[in-house]
Design a protein around this motif. Structure first.
Motif, PDB file in Angstrom:
ATOM      1  N   GLU A  42       1.338   5.990   2.962  1.00  0.00           N
ATOM      2  CA  GLU A  42       0.873   4.626   3.244  1.00  0.00           C
ATOM      3  C   GLU A  42      -0.640   4.686   3.076  1.00  0.00           C
ATOM      4  O   GLU A  42      -1.351   5.267   3.893  1.00  0.00           O
ATOM      5  CB  GLU A  42       1.255   4.213   4.657  1.00  0.00           C
ATOM      6  CG  GLU A  42       0.849   2.815   5.023  1.00  0.00           C
ATOM      7  CD  GLU A  42       1.637   1.749   4.274  1.00  0.00           C
ATOM      8  OE1 GLU A  42       1.037   0.705   3.961  1.00  0.00           O
ATOM      9  OE2 GLU A  42       2.834   1.936   4.002  1.00  0.00           O
ATOM     10  N   TRP A  43      -1.128   4.146   1.953  1.00  0.00           N
ATOM     11  CA  TRP A  43      -2.552   4.179   1.648  1.00  0.00           C
ATOM     12  C   TRP A  43      -3.294   3.074   2.390  1.00  0.00           C
ATOM     13  O   TRP A  43      -2.676   2.074   2.784  1.00  0.00           O
ATOM     14  CB  TRP A  43      -2.788   4.024   0.145  1.00  0.00           C
ATOM     15  CG  TRP A  43      -2.245   5.150  -0.670  1.00  0.00           C
ATOM     16  CD1 TRP A  43      -1.157   5.106  -1.498  1.00  0.00           C
ATOM     17  CD2 TRP A  43      -2.752   6.482  -0.750  1.00  0.00           C
ATOM     18  NE1 TRP A  43      -0.956   6.332  -2.077  1.00  0.00           N
ATOM     19  CE2 TRP A  43      -1.920   7.197  -1.639  1.00  0.00           C
ATOM     20  CE3 TRP A  43      -3.814   7.141  -0.155  1.00  0.00           C
ATOM     21  CZ2 TRP A  43      -2.127   8.545  -1.946  1.00  0.00           C
ATOM     22  CZ3 TRP A  43      -4.021   8.481  -0.464  1.00  0.00           C
ATOM     23  CH2 TRP A  43      -3.189   9.168  -1.352  1.00  0.00           C
ATOM     24  N   PRO A  44      -4.598   3.179   2.527  1.00  0.00           N
ATOM     25  CA  PRO A  44      -5.352   2.073   3.130  1.00  0.00           C
ATOM     26  C   PRO A  44      -5.322   0.857   2.203  1.00  0.00           C
ATOM     27  O   PRO A  44      -5.169   1.002   0.987  1.00  0.00           O
ATOM     28  CB  PRO A  44      -6.771   2.627   3.277  1.00  0.00           C
ATOM     29  CG  PRO A  44      -6.850   3.772   2.338  1.00  0.00           C
ATOM     30  CD  PRO A  44      -5.461   4.312   2.180  1.00  0.00           C
ATOM     31  N   PRO A  45      -5.443  -0.335   2.764  1.00  0.00           N
ATOM     32  CA  PRO A  45      -5.405  -1.551   1.927  1.00  0.00           C
ATOM     33  C   PRO A  45      -6.588  -1.619   0.970  1.00  0.00           C
ATOM     34  O   PRO A  45      -7.645  -1.035   1.206  1.00  0.00           O
ATOM     35  CB  PRO A  45      -5.462  -2.685   2.944  1.00  0.00           C
ATOM     36  CG  PRO A  45      -5.699  -2.089   4.260  1.00  0.00           C
ATOM     37  CD  PRO A  45      -5.619  -0.612   4.166  1.00  0.00           C
ATOM     38  N   THR A  46      -6.379  -2.352  -0.111  1.00  0.00           N
ATOM     39  CA  THR A  46      -7.440  -2.652  -1.071  1.00  0.00           C
ATOM     40  C   THR A  46      -7.498  -4.175  -1.246  1.00  0.00           C
ATOM     41  O   THR A  46      -6.663  -4.901  -0.710  1.00  0.00           O
ATOM     42  CB  THR A  46      -7.174  -2.017  -2.447  1.00  0.00           C
ATOM     43  OG1 THR A  46      -6.016  -2.625  -3.028  1.00  0.00           O
ATOM     44  CG2 THR A  46      -6.954  -0.510  -2.320  1.00  0.00           C
ATOM     45  N   SER A  47      -8.436  -4.640  -2.036  1.00  0.00           N
ATOM     46  CA  SER A  47      -8.536  -6.086  -2.263  1.00  0.00           C
ATOM     47  C   SER A  47      -7.315  -6.628  -3.012  1.00  0.00           C
ATOM     48  O   SER A  47      -6.981  -7.808  -2.892  1.00  0.00           O
ATOM     49  CB  SER A  47      -9.804  -6.425  -3.057  1.00  0.00           C
ATOM     50  OG  SER A  47      -9.780  -5.771  -4.298  1.00  0.00           O
ATOM     51  N   HIS A  48      -6.612  -5.785  -3.742  1.00  0.00           N
ATOM     52  CA  HIS A  48      -5.421  -6.219  -4.479  1.00  0.00           C
ATOM     53  C   HIS A  48      -4.129  -5.931  -3.733  1.00  0.00           C
ATOM     54  O   HIS A  48      -3.084  -6.493  -4.072  1.00  0.00           O
ATOM     55  CB  HIS A  48      -5.360  -5.534  -5.840  1.00  0.00           C
ATOM     56  CG  HIS A  48      -6.556  -5.816  -6.679  1.00  0.00           C
ATOM     57  ND1 HIS A  48      -6.813  -7.044  -7.225  1.00  0.00           N
ATOM     58  CD2 HIS A  48      -7.586  -5.011  -7.059  1.00  0.00           C
ATOM     59  CE1 HIS A  48      -7.939  -6.992  -7.904  1.00  0.00           C
ATOM     60  NE2 HIS A  48      -8.433  -5.758  -7.806  1.00  0.00           N
ATOM     61  N   ARG A  49      -4.198  -5.057  -2.769  1.00  0.00           N
ATOM     62  CA  ARG A  49      -3.001  -4.690  -1.992  1.00  0.00           C
ATOM     63  C   ARG A  49      -3.368  -4.724  -0.517  1.00  0.00           C
ATOM     64  O   ARG A  49      -3.667  -3.704   0.090  1.00  0.00           O
ATOM     65  CB  ARG A  49      -2.519  -3.300  -2.387  1.00  0.00           C
ATOM     66  CG  ARG A  49      -2.131  -3.193  -3.841  1.00  0.00           C
ATOM     67  CD  ARG A  49      -1.566  -1.847  -4.203  1.00  0.00           C
ATOM     68  NE  ARG A  49      -2.343  -0.731  -3.669  1.00  0.00           N
ATOM     69  CZ  ARG A  49      -1.939   0.517  -3.708  1.00  0.00           C
ATOM     70  NH1 ARG A  49      -0.794   0.837  -4.234  1.00  0.00           N
ATOM     71  NH2 ARG A  49      -2.688   1.490  -3.215  1.00  0.00           N
ATOM     72  N   PRO A  50      -3.313  -5.904   0.066  1.00  0.00           N
ATOM     73  CA  PRO A  50      -3.729  -6.034   1.483  1.00  0.00           C
ATOM     74  C   PRO A  50      -2.759  -5.374   2.450  1.00  0.00           C
ATOM     75  O   PRO A  50      -1.656  -5.126   2.174  1.00  0.00           O
ATOM     76  CB  PRO A  50      -3.797  -7.527   1.699  1.00  0.00           C
ATOM     77  CG  PRO A  50      -3.041  -8.156   0.587  1.00  0.00           C
ATOM     78  CD  PRO A  50      -2.956  -7.149  -0.518  1.00  0.00           C
ATOM     79  N   THR A 106       0.797  -1.226   0.000  1.00  0.00           N
ATOM     80  CA  THR A 106       0.000   0.000   0.000  1.00  0.00           C
ATOM     81  C   THR A 106       0.833   1.281   0.000  1.00  0.00           C
ATOM     82  O   THR A 106       0.279   2.357   0.187  1.00  0.00           O
ATOM     83  CB  THR A 106      -0.955   0.002   1.198  1.00  0.00           C
ATOM     84  OG1 THR A 106      -0.192  -0.139   2.394  1.00  0.00           O
ATOM     85  CG2 THR A 106      -1.973  -1.110   1.082  1.00  0.00           C
ATOM     86  N   GLN A 107       2.106   1.197  -0.231  1.00  0.00           N
ATOM     87  CA  GLN A 107       2.926   2.403  -0.266  1.00  0.00           C
ATOM     88  C   GLN A 107       2.878   3.058  -1.636  1.00  0.00           C
ATOM     89  O   GLN A 107       2.804   2.379  -2.663  1.00  0.00           O
ATOM     90  CB  GLN A 107       4.368   2.077   0.096  1.00  0.00           C
ATOM     91  CG  GLN A 107       4.510   1.635   1.528  1.00  0.00           C
ATOM     92  CD  GLN A 107       5.922   1.202   1.860  1.00  0.00           C
ATOM     93  OE1 GLN A 107       6.755   1.035   0.991  1.00  0.00           O
ATOM     94  NE2 GLN A 107       6.178   1.004   3.143  1.00  0.00           N
TER      95      GLN A 107
END
Length: 150
Positions: free
Chosen positions: A142-150, A68-69
């Motif tokens: 540091e972004w919040p997680p997504t379904s592709h980037r936990p 998530t960076q």
């Protein structure tokens, strides 16, 4: 259907709130009336007010594909006080004092890992005789997680 606010919207709101809390400008999400000495903070584009302005925009530059960076550019466009050419630099350096070197700052669901000014470019003056400049800050996030980037 209501679309939730994006992490970018929340990040820019957090930056606007930070500048407001530091006394650099006035941020309002509603239809604000600004006093004659207020520096108005906006997102996206300038507004038709006579006040000096800080306009915030975000440019994504690099997003890691697996974690998530990411990085981006925070653009801070500034309009000074009419007929006071040095005021644009005064506002710009007040913004610099708040943002340059900022680390580990929550911004909605994201975290500003690091914020460093890249450059400051004079942009002439507008029809109200306010000097303008644009500052760019490199921001690691540091972004919040997504379904592709936990």
């Amino acid at each position: 259907m209501t679309i939730p606010e994006s992490p970018v919207t929340q990040l820019l709101t957090a930056v606007a709130e930070l500048l407001d809390a530091a006394g650099v400008g006035v941020w309002s999400t509603g239809a604000a009336t600004y006093g004659p000495d207020d520096v108005a903070i906006f997102r996206g584009t300038e507004r038709t007010v006579d006040n000096p302005q800080i306009i915030l925009n975000w440019v994504d530059t690099d997003q890691h594909p697996e974690i998530t960076q990411g990085t981006g550019i925070l653009q801070v466009a500034i309009k000074g006080v009419a007929r006071q050419p040095g005021s644009v630099d005064d506002i710009g350096y007040a913004v610099f004092g708040v943002l340059h070197g900022l680390t580990a700052r929550p911004a909605g669901p994201a975290v500003i890992v690091q914020c460093l000014r890249r450059n400051s470019v004079p942009m002439g003056q507008d029809d109200k005789l306010r000097k303008e400049r644009a500052d760019q800050y490199d921001v690691d996030v540091e972004w919040p997680p997504t379904s592709h980037r936990p």
